[in-house]
Every structure is written in C-alpha cells, then in structure tokens.
Design a protein around this motif. Structure first.
Motif, short mmCIF file in Angstrom:
data_model
loop_
_atom_site.label_atom_id
_atom_site.label_comp_id
_atom_site.label_asym_id
_atom_site.label_seq_id
_atom_site.Cartn_x
_atom_site.Cartn_y
_atom_site.Cartn_z
N ARG A 1 17.91 11.66 -23.74
CA ARG A 1 17.49 12.58 -22.68
C ARG A 1 18.01 12.13 -21.31
N ARG B 1 15.31 8.61 -28.21
CA ARG B 1 15.04 9.90 -27.60
C ARG B 1 15.12 9.80 -26.07
N ARG C 1 15.69 10.79 -34.42
CA ARG C 1 15.14 10.47 -35.74
C ARG C 1 16.22 9.99 -36.69
N THR D 1 12.78 5.18 -32.39
CA THR D 1 12.95 6.62 -32.25
C THR D 1 12.63 7.06 -30.83
N ASP D 2 11.52 6.56 -30.29
CA ASP D 2 11.16 6.89 -28.91
C ASP D 2 12.22 6.41 -27.92
N ASP E 1 15.42 15.30 -30.43
CA ASP E 1 14.45 14.66 -31.31
C ASP E 1 15.04 14.40 -32.69
N GLU E 2 15.76 15.38 -33.21
CA GLU E 2 16.38 15.23 -34.53
C GLU E 2 17.43 14.12 -34.51
N ASP F 1 18.74 21.73 -26.35
CA ASP F 1 17.49 21.94 -27.06
C ASP F 1 16.82 20.59 -27.33
N VAL F 2 15.56 20.47 -26.93
CA VAL F 2 14.82 19.21 -27.09
C VAL F 2 14.68 18.85 -28.56
N SER F 3 14.54 19.84 -29.41
CA SER F 3 14.42 19.54 -30.84
C SER F 3 15.69 18.91 -31.38
N SER F 4 16.84 19.27 -30.80
CA SER F 4 18.11 18.65 -31.21
C SER F 4 18.12 17.17 -30.84
#
Length: 85
Positions: free
Chosen positions: A38, A34, A12, A30-31, A8-9, A3-6
């Motif tokens: 990925r 990420r 962060r 952060t970027d 991102d979290e 999951d992409v949100s995972s």
C-alpha cells in the motif's frame, strides 16, 4: 486507485511463500506485506480508471478537432493557391 482486495490477495500470496518453519509469523508477514504494498502504491502517481477514461475522451475529442482544423487549413491553403494563379 488499485483495488484493496488485490493488495490483500497479493500480500496473502507472498506470505504463502514463507518457509513452513516460520509459519507462526505468517499473519505478521501478511500485514507487513500489505502495508508495504500500500505504501508503495501511494508513492506512485496513479489515477483512477474513471479519471483515465475522462482524459481519454478529452484526448479523442481534441484529436478530432485538430484533424478537422488541419483539414480546414488545407482547404484554405488550396483556395489561396488557386486565387494566386
């Protein structure tokens, strides 16, 4: 795929661990976190949950068929033994 949100979290949360003195670079970090996460995930040979579940069902059906065939072979072997005697 994860999951992409995972990702991102996690990125962060990693950025939050950065010392306060360089907090102005927090967005860049952060970027970078990420992107690195990925990229690492893409290198792994992962399957989706749906693909995993399908293969699990196939494996269970195959196991059931093997067990049925083993039982049938045992029956035939026993029948063969009784016919020889």
């Amino acid at each position: 795929m994860i999951d992409v949100s995972s990702i991102d979290e996690l990125a962060r949360r990693l950025a939050e661990l950065v010392p306060a003195g360089i907090s102005e670079a927090k967005a860049d970090l952060t970027d970078n976190f990420r992107d690195t996460l990925r990229a690492g995930m893409r290198k792994l040979d992962l399957v989706t949950r749906d693909e995993f579940d399908v293969q699990r069902c196939v494996l269970l059906r195959t196991r059931e068929k093997v067990e049925a065939l083993e039982a049938r072979v045992a029956q035939l072997e026993q029948l063969l033994q009784t016919q020889r005697h």
